[in-house]
Design a protein around this motif. Structure first.
Motif, PDB file in Angstrom:
ATOM      1  N   PHE A  40      -4.571   7.598   6.320  1.00 14.16           N
ATOM      2  CA  PHE A  40      -3.275   7.391   6.299  1.00 14.16           C
ATOM      3  C   PHE A  40      -3.322   6.013   5.081  1.00 14.16           C
ATOM      4  CE2 PHE A  40       0.881   5.384   7.488  1.00 14.16           C
ATOM      5  CZ  PHE A  40       1.669   6.378   7.611  1.00 14.16           C
ATOM      6  N   GLY A  41      -2.521   6.403   3.869  1.00  9.26           N
ATOM      7  CA  GLY A  41      -2.707   5.312   2.741  1.00  9.26           C
ATOM      8  C   GLY A  41      -1.283   4.392   2.760  1.00  9.26           C
ATOM      9  N   LEU A  42      -1.189   3.959   1.677  1.00 11.37           N
ATOM     10  CA  LEU A  42      -0.045   3.154   1.404  1.00 11.37           C
ATOM     11  C   LEU A  42       1.330   4.269   0.720  1.00 11.37           C
ATOM     12  CD1 LEU A  42       2.024   0.726   1.582  1.00 11.37           C
ATOM     13  CD2 LEU A  42       0.503  -0.031  -0.538  1.00 11.37           C
ATOM     14  N   ALA A  43       0.634   4.301  -0.457  1.00  7.51           N
ATOM     15  CA  ALA A  43       1.814   5.170  -0.985  1.00  7.51           C
ATOM     16  C   ALA A  43       1.064   5.704  -2.526  1.00  7.51           C
ATOM     17  CB  ALA A  43       3.162   4.169  -1.722  1.00  7.51           C
ATOM     18  N   PRO A  44       1.813   6.882  -3.336  1.00  4.10           N
ATOM     19  CA  PRO A  44       1.146   7.519  -4.358  1.00  4.10           C
ATOM     20  C   PRO A  44       1.134   6.344  -5.667  1.00  4.10           C
ATOM     21  CG  PRO A  44       3.030   8.737  -3.667  1.00  4.10           C
ATOM     22  CD  PRO A  44       2.996   7.504  -2.692  1.00  4.10           C
ATOM     23  N   GLY A  45      -0.198   6.721  -6.198  1.00  2.67           N
ATOM     24  CA  GLY A  45      -0.325   5.896  -7.343  1.00  2.67           C
ATOM     25  C   GLY A  45       0.456   6.288  -8.641  1.00  2.67           C
ATOM     26  N   ALA A  46       0.857   5.349  -9.290  1.00  3.68           N
ATOM     27  CA  ALA A  46       1.822   5.738 -10.727  1.00  3.68           C
ATOM     28  C   ALA A  46       1.106   6.826 -11.427  1.00  3.68           C
ATOM     29  CB  ALA A  46       1.976   4.375 -11.265  1.00  3.68           C
ATOM     30  N   HIS A  47      -0.138   6.832 -11.668  1.00  5.25           N
ATOM     31  CA  HIS A  47      -0.834   7.673 -12.509  1.00  5.25           C
ATOM     32  C   HIS A  47      -1.590   8.609 -11.909  1.00  5.25           C
ATOM     33  CE1 HIS A  47       1.522   5.674 -16.003  1.00  5.25           C
ATOM     34  NE2 HIS A  47       1.413   4.501 -15.360  1.00  5.25           N
ATOM     35  N   GLY A  48      -1.965   8.412 -10.695  1.00  2.00           N
ATOM     36  CA  GLY A  48      -2.684   9.302 -10.049  1.00  2.00           C
ATOM     37  C   GLY A  48      -1.739  10.383  -9.313  1.00  2.00           C
ATOM     38  N   SER A  49      -1.412  10.197  -7.864  1.00  3.36           N
ATOM     39  CA  SER A  49      -0.728  11.135  -7.278  1.00  3.36           C
ATOM     40  C   SER A  49       0.746  11.329  -7.734  1.00  3.36           C
ATOM     41  CB  SER A  49      -0.394  10.669  -5.770  1.00  3.36           C
ATOM     42  OG  SER A  49      -1.668  10.398  -4.970  1.00  3.36           O
ATOM     43  N   ASN A  50       1.261  10.454  -8.333  1.00  2.00           N
ATOM     44  CA  ASN A  50       2.725  10.808  -9.092  1.00  2.00           C
ATOM     45  C   ASN A  50       2.746  11.609 -10.254  1.00  2.00           C
ATOM     46  OD1 ASN A  50       5.708   9.941  -9.047  1.00  2.00           O
ATOM     47  ND2 ASN A  50       5.083   9.207 -11.061  1.00  2.00           N
ATOM     48  N   ARG A  51       1.293  11.612 -10.831  1.00  3.72           N
ATOM     49  CA  ARG A  51       1.020  12.599 -11.833  1.00  3.72           C
ATOM     50  C   ARG A  51       0.580  13.947 -11.184  1.00  3.72           C
ATOM     51  NH1 ARG A  51      -3.729  13.422 -14.433  1.00  3.72           N
ATOM     52  NH2 ARG A  51      -4.817  11.911 -13.473  1.00  3.72           N
ATOM     53  N   THR A  52      -0.241  13.864 -10.608  1.00  5.28           N
ATOM     54  CA  THR A  52      -1.058  15.311 -10.121  1.00  5.28           C
ATOM     55  C   THR A  52      -0.316  15.823  -8.878  1.00  5.28           C
ATOM     56  OG1 THR A  52      -2.508  14.228  -8.372  1.00  5.28           O
ATOM     57  CG2 THR A  52      -3.275  14.215 -10.674  1.00  5.28           C
ATOM     58  N   GLY A  53       0.669  15.179  -8.165  1.00  4.71           N
ATOM     59  CA  GLY A  53       1.324  15.790  -6.979  1.00  4.71           C
ATOM     60  C   GLY A  53       0.395  15.910  -5.513  1.00  4.71           C
ATOM     61  N   ARG A  54      -0.728  15.304  -5.774  1.00  2.00           N
ATOM     62  CA  ARG A  54      -1.419  15.307  -4.562  1.00  2.00           C
ATOM     63  C   ARG A  54      -2.114  14.017  -4.246  1.00  2.00           C
ATOM     64  NH1 ARG A  54      -6.362  19.396  -4.416  1.00  2.00           N
ATOM     65  NH2 ARG A  54      -7.449  17.697  -5.133  1.00  2.00           N
ATOM     66  N   MET A  55      -1.969  13.521  -2.795  1.00  2.00           N
ATOM     67  CA  MET A  55      -2.529  12.372  -2.374  1.00  2.00           C
ATOM     68  C   MET A  55      -3.864  11.855  -2.897  1.00  2.00           C
ATOM     69  SD  MET A  55      -0.184  10.549  -0.700  1.00  2.00           S
ATOM     70  CE  MET A  55       1.545  10.978   0.173  1.00  2.00           C
ATOM     71  N   PHE A  56      -4.033  10.644  -3.524  1.00  2.63           N
ATOM     72  CA  PHE A  56      -5.310  10.104  -3.831  1.00  2.63           C
ATOM     73  C   PHE A  56      -6.045  10.931  -5.196  1.00  2.63           C
ATOM     74  CE2 PHE A  56      -4.677   8.051   0.211  1.00  2.63           C
ATOM     75  CZ  PHE A  56      -5.169   6.795  -0.319  1.00  2.63           C
ATOM     76  N   THR A  57      -5.110  11.912  -5.788  1.00  2.96           N
ATOM     77  CA  THR A  57      -5.912  12.707  -6.625  1.00  2.96           C
ATOM     78  C   THR A  57      -5.482  12.196  -8.128  1.00  2.96           C
ATOM     79  OG1 THR A  57      -5.824  14.573  -5.256  1.00  2.96           O
ATOM     80  CG2 THR A  57      -5.956  15.090  -7.354  1.00  2.96           C
ATOM     81  N   GLY A  58      -6.531  11.862  -8.856  1.00  2.67           N
ATOM     82  CA  GLY A  58      -6.206  11.730 -10.269  1.00  2.67           C
ATOM     83  C   GLY A  58      -6.490  10.125 -10.492  1.00  2.67           C
ATOM     84  N   ASP A  59      -6.997   9.288  -9.723  1.00  2.00           N
ATOM     85  CA  ASP A  59      -7.094   7.919  -9.981  1.00  2.00           C
ATOM     86  C   ASP A  59      -8.154   7.259  -9.520  1.00  2.00           C
ATOM     87  OD1 ASP A  59      -6.418   7.505  -7.284  1.00  2.00           O
ATOM     88  OD2 ASP A  59      -4.570   6.871  -7.670  1.00  2.00           O
ATOM     89  N   ALA A  60      -8.546   6.113  -9.708  1.00  2.00           N
ATOM     90  CA  ALA A  60      -9.625   5.367  -9.072  1.00  2.00           C
ATOM     91  C   ALA A  60      -9.814   5.363  -7.775  1.00  2.00           C
ATOM     92  CB  ALA A  60      -9.658   3.897  -9.710  1.00  2.00           C
ATOM     93  N   SER A  61      -8.879   5.180  -6.890  1.00  2.00           N
ATOM     94  CA  SER A  61      -8.843   5.170  -5.310  1.00  2.00           C
ATOM     95  C   SER A  61      -9.557   6.737  -4.899  1.00  2.00           C
ATOM     96  CB  SER A  61      -7.429   5.140  -4.892  1.00  2.00           C
ATOM     97  OG  SER A  61      -6.952   3.875  -4.952  1.00  2.00           O
ATOM     98  N   GLY A  62      -8.905   7.786  -5.537  1.00  2.00           N
ATOM     99  CA  GLY A  62      -9.586   9.121  -5.256  1.00  2.00           C
ATOM    100  C   GLY A  62     -10.826   9.281  -5.775  1.00  2.00           C
ATOM    101  N   ASN A  63     -11.025   8.695  -6.693  1.00  2.00           N
ATOM    102  CA  ASN A  63     -12.598   8.796  -7.334  1.00  2.00           C
ATOM    103  C   ASN A  63     -13.714   8.111  -6.512  1.00  2.00           C
ATOM    104  OD1 ASN A  63     -11.564  10.101  -9.450  1.00  2.00           O
ATOM    105  ND2 ASN A  63     -11.769   8.352 -10.856  1.00  2.00           N
ATOM    106  N   PHE A  64     -13.020   7.285  -5.543  1.00  2.00           N
ATOM    107  CA  PHE A  64     -14.009   6.448  -4.595  1.00  2.00           C
ATOM    108  C   PHE A  64     -13.868   7.362  -3.206  1.00  2.00           C
ATOM    109  CE2 PHE A  64     -14.895   3.816  -1.104  1.00  2.00           C
ATOM    110  CZ  PHE A  64     -15.994   2.972  -1.302  1.00  2.00           C
ATOM    111  N   LEU A  65     -12.479   7.913  -2.787  1.00  2.00           N
ATOM    112  CA  LEU A  65     -12.301   8.532  -1.525  1.00  2.00           C
ATOM    113  C   LEU A  65     -13.118   9.595  -1.335  1.00  2.00           C
ATOM    114  CD1 LEU A  65     -10.978   8.595   1.171  1.00  2.00           C
ATOM    115  CD2 LEU A  65      -9.060   9.283   0.016  1.00  2.00           C
ATOM    116  N   PHE A  66     -12.906  10.619  -2.312  1.00  2.00           N
ATOM    117  CA  PHE A  66     -13.411  12.068  -2.098  1.00  2.00           C
ATOM    118  C   PHE A  66     -14.787  12.292  -2.292  1.00  2.00           C
ATOM    119  CE2 PHE A  66      -8.926  12.796  -3.365  1.00  2.00           C
ATOM    120  CZ  PHE A  66      -8.488  13.691  -2.353  1.00  2.00           C
ATOM    121  N   PRO A  67     -15.679  11.469  -3.111  1.00  2.00           N
ATOM    122  CA  PRO A  67     -16.936  11.649  -2.963  1.00  2.00           C
ATOM    123  C   PRO A  67     -17.352  11.194  -1.454  1.00  2.00           C
ATOM    124  CG  PRO A  67     -16.445  10.727  -5.030  1.00  2.00           C
ATOM    125  CD  PRO A  67     -15.079  10.757  -4.342  1.00  2.00           C
ATOM    126  N   ALA A  68     -16.648  10.215  -0.987  1.00  2.00           N
ATOM    127  CA  ALA A  68     -17.217   9.725   0.571  1.00  2.00           C
ATOM    128  C   ALA A  68     -17.011  10.884   1.353  1.00  2.00           C
ATOM    129  CB  ALA A  68     -16.424   8.545   0.703  1.00  2.00           C
TER     130      ALA A  68
END
Length: 223
Positions: free
Chosen positions: A58-86
């Protein structure tokens, strides 16, 4: 009861919060130079993952140029680049990279969503916006009956989950790695948010987050 897909369609069409609607669409028009040729999603971002998930991230909100760009939670930004490899290291994701909605990524035993489904200005939703989006949280959680563990990313996500369950915040203080047994039998597990601010300063590192994921798996009964 609606299905997750029906809920997704309703969330994506939501225009309840005028400030968030205006901001998400403005970001989608102006774009970041690195993504100038991308077509931004610029709509509410629904959760995604395993419908039989035992762990809810459970996160806070979409990132401006991550989820708001790609349409999927934590996808396409630095947060996702840390989360998904983990998640991949933990055996909870099919691949370590997340680039877009159609990249083939699958989650195993995990579902990811957020307290607010639209990108907020300065990454700060108002109390009224949290409250409005809690309607979607209630609908979404009702469709995930196998969840055993909430993994809250950051204090605000932690508090939003407590608000959802009408629990007194001071009885469940946020701390990285903290575990809280909730009255409904679920466990609320806390982590610092996977934001660039935290990961680049060392407040949160891979070893710390891997340990939290390992504990989440153990609590959820995932081998």
């Amino acid at each position: 009861m609606s299905s997750l897909q029906e809920l997704y369609d309703e969330i994506v069409a939501c225009r309840r919060c005028p400030r968030l609607v205006a901001w998400r669409e403005e970001v989608g028009r102006k774009k970041r130079l690195a993504y100038i040729n991308d077509e931004y999603w610029a709509r509410p971002v629904p959760g995604f993952g395993d419908p039989k998930a035992r762990i809810l991230i459970f996160g806070l909100a979409p990132g401006a140029h991550g989820s708001n760009r790609t349409g999927r939670m934590f996808t396409g930004d630095a947060s996702g680049n840390f989360l998904f490899p983990a998640l991949w290291r933990a055996g909870l994701a099919s691949r370590p990279q997340a680039t877009g909605r159609d990249d083939g990524l699958e989650l195993r035993g995990v579902y990811i969503t957020a307290a607010v489904r639209c990108v907020p200005p300065k990454n700060k939703p108002t109390r009224e916006e949290f409250a409005a989006c809690s309607y979607w949280t209630a609908r979404e959680l009702a469709l995930l009956p196998d969840v055993r563990v909430y993994l809250a990313l950051g204090r605000l996500a932690h508090e939003a989950l407590l608000e959802h369950h009408r629990l007194v915040k001071r009885r469940f203080p946020f701390a990285h790695g903290a575990e809280h047994a909730l009255p409904n039998g679920l466990t609320l597990l806390d982590s610092y948010h996977v934001s660039r601010q935290n990961t680049q300063t060392g407040k949160l590192n891979e070893e710390m987050f891997d340990a939290v994921l390992a504990r989440a798996k153990a609590l959820a009964g995932i081998s």
